[in-house]
Enzyme design. Structure first.
Site, PDB file in Angstrom:
ATOM      1  N   ARG A   1     -30.663  41.143  41.309  1.00 10.70           N
ATOM      2  CA  ARG A   1     -30.350  42.229  42.249  1.00 10.70           C
ATOM      3  C   ARG A   1     -30.995  41.929  43.611  1.00 10.70           C
ATOM      4  O   ARG A   1     -30.396  42.169  44.653  1.00 10.70           O
ATOM      5  CB  ARG A   1     -30.822  43.579  41.697  1.00 10.70           C
ATOM      6  CG  ARG A   1     -30.715  44.721  42.704  1.00 10.70           C
ATOM      7  CD  ARG A   1     -30.638  46.116  42.070  1.00 10.70           C
ATOM      8  NE  ARG A   1     -31.647  46.378  41.063  1.00 10.70           N
ATOM      9  CZ  ARG A   1     -32.961  46.541  41.295  1.00 10.70           C
ATOM     10  NH1 ARG A   1     -33.433  46.504  42.524  1.00 10.70           N
ATOM     11  NH2 ARG A   1     -33.797  46.768  40.304  1.00 10.70           N
TER      12      ARG A   1
ATOM     13  N   TYR B   1      -9.060  52.242  58.825  1.00  9.67           N
ATOM     14  CA  TYR B   1      -8.798  52.119  57.386  1.00  9.67           C
ATOM     15  C   TYR B   1      -9.084  53.451  56.683  1.00  9.67           C
ATOM     16  O   TYR B   1     -10.185  53.999  56.812  1.00  9.67           O
ATOM     17  CB  TYR B   1      -9.658  51.000  56.799  1.00  9.67           C
ATOM     18  CG  TYR B   1      -9.548  50.885  55.318  1.00  9.67           C
ATOM     19  CD1 TYR B   1      -8.361  50.468  54.727  1.00  9.67           C
ATOM     20  CD2 TYR B   1     -10.616  51.213  54.483  1.00  9.67           C
ATOM     21  CE1 TYR B   1      -8.249  50.378  53.354  1.00  9.67           C
ATOM     22  CE2 TYR B   1     -10.516  51.122  53.115  1.00  9.67           C
ATOM     23  CZ  TYR B   1      -9.323  50.707  52.553  1.00  9.67           C
ATOM     24  OH  TYR B   1      -9.216  50.626  51.197  1.00  9.67           O
TER      25      TYR B   1
ATOM     26  N   ASP C   1     -15.402  46.123  62.542  1.00  8.37           N
ATOM     27  CA  ASP C   1     -14.749  45.701  61.299  1.00  8.37           C
ATOM     28  C   ASP C   1     -13.836  44.531  61.654  1.00  8.37           C
ATOM     29  O   ASP C   1     -12.816  44.712  62.325  1.00  8.37           O
ATOM     30  CB  ASP C   1     -13.966  46.873  60.692  1.00  8.37           C
ATOM     31  CG  ASP C   1     -13.455  46.561  59.290  1.00  8.37           C
ATOM     32  OD1 ASP C   1     -13.130  45.382  59.032  1.00  8.37           O
ATOM     33  OD2 ASP C   1     -13.376  47.486  58.463  1.00  8.37           O
TER      34      ASP C   1
ATOM     35  N   LYS D   1     -10.091  40.708  51.435  1.00  2.00           N
ATOM     36  CA  LYS D   1      -8.856  40.385  52.148  1.00  2.00           C
ATOM     37  C   LYS D   1      -8.840  38.891  52.508  1.00  2.00           C
ATOM     38  O   LYS D   1      -8.661  38.070  51.625  1.00  2.00           O
ATOM     39  CB  LYS D   1      -8.728  41.290  53.389  1.00  2.00           C
ATOM     40  CG  LYS D   1      -9.010  42.775  53.098  1.00  2.00           C
ATOM     41  CD  LYS D   1      -7.981  43.443  52.228  1.00  2.00           C
ATOM     42  CE  LYS D   1      -8.354  44.846  51.752  1.00  2.00           C
ATOM     43  NZ  LYS D   1      -8.811  45.797  52.734  1.00  2.00           N
TER      44      LYS D   1
END
Ligand SMILES: *Cc1c(COP(=O)(O)O)cnc(C)c1O
Length: 379
Positions: free
Chosen positions: A48, A100, A172, A197
């Site tokens: 982690r 988005y 973004d 993406k």
């Protein structure tokens, strides 16, 4: 090693010193050996907090964007969540009204109740931005080109204005990728990607990443949220994303060039009301796009003549395109956006979003042409 093609292949992709493996191994171990003196000689203690595959992915994307550090997450959405969680309740955020839709929902439905005040504005309009800035404004979110209307925001103009008031700008960069747009050269503070993406690039891995121009206290808090909270990508997901990144520059340039062909064809089609694509001179911010981007990108939207039913009919009639959400893969996709976004969407009902893949553009054009003709003859 300053060219993006070279960075994409080499950065974070070192030969494994233990075996000589050219392709990096996947480190599935959740825990790492501690020496007798209590130290961790390889720098890892628990997955982690850190993992070799994640560290490699973070080094790669930080280099591609020209940033100093990156933090990888399990999705693009949780990457944005980590930035918002790093603010304090009572802070004010300014976001584009056409960004988005999933992030809009996060801001409204999760971070509104948590204590963030949010103003949704037309980020392409600097007067609106100037009026929205408050003393409590900590963060301004820019998404350019925007999803799905492909609006273009002048990043430099926004950072000039926002920095003068002391807030931070996150861009973004999911749609253009660092191949076509370099927000840090326009003084952005943070960059975010849905690596789901174009970075992953094959529609087979979910992920997100935050890149920092400088390692500020805000980025340290984002890193803390990443490692204490643990919304991290699995080692295999990091490995897949890093594999995708090796071909990022060639894929994105090909997709952008194919999309340009498709957009030019559709711009003259009688069944189309408008093509929303920053590579067309008819785009409302074409000059800004040319200045700030090295190509129009692989994503475009069309407004079909008629209403939602006509747009649905076109999507129903395509054969090569697949009707599916998301973008950035090798396989071309078509999507009626308004019906997947929640009620209250500002997306026009006759809008179809096209993600252009790596098929030959002439085949994509022929497929769209037959679907548009069928729609016209059925009407
Ligand atoms: C897909 C997307 C996101 C969200 O990413 P997920 O990995 O689906 O959570 C954020 N921003 C943009 C521009 C996107 O296209």
């Amino acid at each position: 090693m300053t060219h993006i093609e070279t960075l994409a292949v080499h950065e974070g992709q070192t030969i494994d010193p233990a075996t000589g493996a050219v392709t990096p191994p996947i480190s599935l171990s959740t825990t790492f050996e501690r020496q007798a003196d209590g130290s961790y000689p390889h720098g890892y203690d628990y997955t982690r907090s850190g993992n070799p595959n994640r560290a490699a992915l973070e080094a790669s994307v930080a280099a591609l964007e020209g940033g100093s550090a990156a933090a990888a997450f399990a999705s693009g959405s949780v990457a944005m969540m980590s930035i918002l969680q790093a603010l304090s309740p009572g802070a004010h955020v300014i976001a584009p009204g056409d960004m988005y839709f999933g992030i809009q929902r996060l801001l409204r439905e999760v971070f509104g109740p948590w204590g963030l005040a949010v103003s949704f504005i037309d980020m392409t309009n600097l007067d609106e931005l100037r009026q929205a800035l408050q003393p409590e404004t900590r963060l301004v979110i820019v998404e350019t080109p925007s999803n799905p209307q492909l609006k273009i925001t002048d990043i430099r103009a926004v950072t000039d204005l926002v920095h003068a008031s002391g807030a931070v700008v996150v861009v973004d960069n999911t749609i253009p990728t660092p191949v076509l747009q370099r927000p840090f050269l326009q003084a952005a503070d943070l960059i975010i990607h849905a690596s789901t993406k174009y970075l992953g690039g094959h529609s087979d891995v979910l992920g997100g990443i935050v890149v920092a121009r400088e390692e500020t206290p805000l980025f340290e808090q984002i890193r803390l949220i990443q490692t204490i909270g643990g919304a991290v990508p699995a080692p295999f997901d990091c490995w897949l994303t890093l594999r995708g990144i090796q071909t990022l520059p060639v894929r994105v340039r090909a997709q952008s060039s194919h999309a340009q062909h498709v957009a030019e064809f559709l711009a003259n089609h009688p069944a189309i009301e408008a093509v929303l694509y920053p590579g067309l001179p008819t785009h409302e911010a074409f000059e800004t796009a040319v200045r700030q981007m090295a190509g129009g990108g692989g994503l475009l939207s069309i407004l079909v003549r008629g209403d939602a039913e006509n747009a649905m009919a076109v999507a129903a009639n395509v054969q090569l395109f697949t009707r599916a959400t998301s973008f950035g893969g090798t396989h071309s996709l078509i999507e009626h956006r308004a019906s997947i976004e929640a009620p209250g969407t500002r997306t026009p009902p006759n809008l179809l979003r096209l993600s252009i893949g790596l098929e030959h553009p002439a085949d994509l054009i022929a497929d769209l042409d037959q679907a548009l003709r069928k729609m016209t003859s059925e009407a």
